[in-house]
Motif scaffolding. Sequence first.
Motif, PDB file in Angstrom:
ATOM      1  N   ASP A  10      -3.853  -7.432 -15.376  1.00 26.50           N
ATOM      2  CA  ASP A  10      -3.985  -8.463 -15.092  1.00 26.50           C
ATOM      3  C   ASP A  10      -1.998  -8.619 -14.579  1.00 26.50           C
ATOM      4  N   PRO A  11      -1.551  -9.567 -14.709  1.00 26.41           N
ATOM      5  CA  PRO A  11      -0.665  -9.824 -14.829  1.00 26.41           C
ATOM      6  C   PRO A  11      -0.029  -9.787 -16.016  1.00 26.41           C
ATOM      7  N   GLY A  44      -3.442  -3.557  -5.370  1.00 28.84           N
ATOM      8  CA  GLY A  44      -2.428  -3.936  -4.883  1.00 28.84           C
ATOM      9  C   GLY A  44      -1.465  -4.010  -5.219  1.00 28.84           C
ATOM     10  N   ILE A  45      -0.929  -5.250  -5.695  1.00 33.97           N
ATOM     11  CA  ILE A  45      -0.028  -6.113  -6.911  1.00 33.97           C
ATOM     12  C   ILE A  45       0.737  -5.098  -7.431  1.00 33.97           C
ATOM     13  N   GLU A  46      -0.558  -4.904  -8.130  1.00 31.25           N
ATOM     14  CA  GLU A  46      -0.112  -3.699  -9.362  1.00 31.25           C
ATOM     15  C   GLU A  46       0.516  -2.329  -8.849  1.00 31.25           C
ATOM     16  N   TRP A  51       3.134  -7.215 -10.435  1.00 36.24           N
ATOM     17  CA  TRP A  51       3.259  -8.238 -11.334  1.00 36.24           C
ATOM     18  C   TRP A  51       4.124  -9.005 -10.898  1.00 36.24           C
ATOM     19  N   ASP A  52       5.569  -8.563 -10.814  1.00 32.36           N
ATOM     20  CA  ASP A  52       7.160  -9.120 -10.493  1.00 32.36           C
ATOM     21  C   ASP A  52       6.620  -9.780  -8.580  1.00 32.36           C
ATOM     22  N   LEU A  64       4.769 -10.124  -3.832  1.00 30.40           N
ATOM     23  CA  LEU A  64       4.289  -9.201  -5.224  1.00 30.40           C
ATOM     24  C   LEU A  64       3.375  -8.686  -4.338  1.00 30.40           C
ATOM     25  N   MET A  65       2.879  -8.191  -3.382  1.00 31.91           N
ATOM     26  CA  MET A  65       2.082  -7.358  -2.379  1.00 31.91           C
ATOM     27  C   MET A  65       3.649  -7.231  -1.203  1.00 31.91           C
TER      28      MET A  65
END
Length: 66
Positions: A10-11, A44-46, A51-52, A64-65
Amino acid sequence: MGDGARGKLDPPGNAGALGATEARYWADYWADAYGLQREFVYAGIEAESGWDCRAVSESGAAGLMQ
């Protein structure tokens, strides 16, 4: 993710310059647009930015990605 508790994918509340809700909205939007599982995009974002949305890699990739 479904239970209301903040899970690893979760962001965070700030999500960089985006709010957490907006970051999640766009992650969901693009996952759906490309037919990807949302959890795959979240992972992938994590991994890439935590999440920044202001994250910048050593090679200059940003977002993000990255």
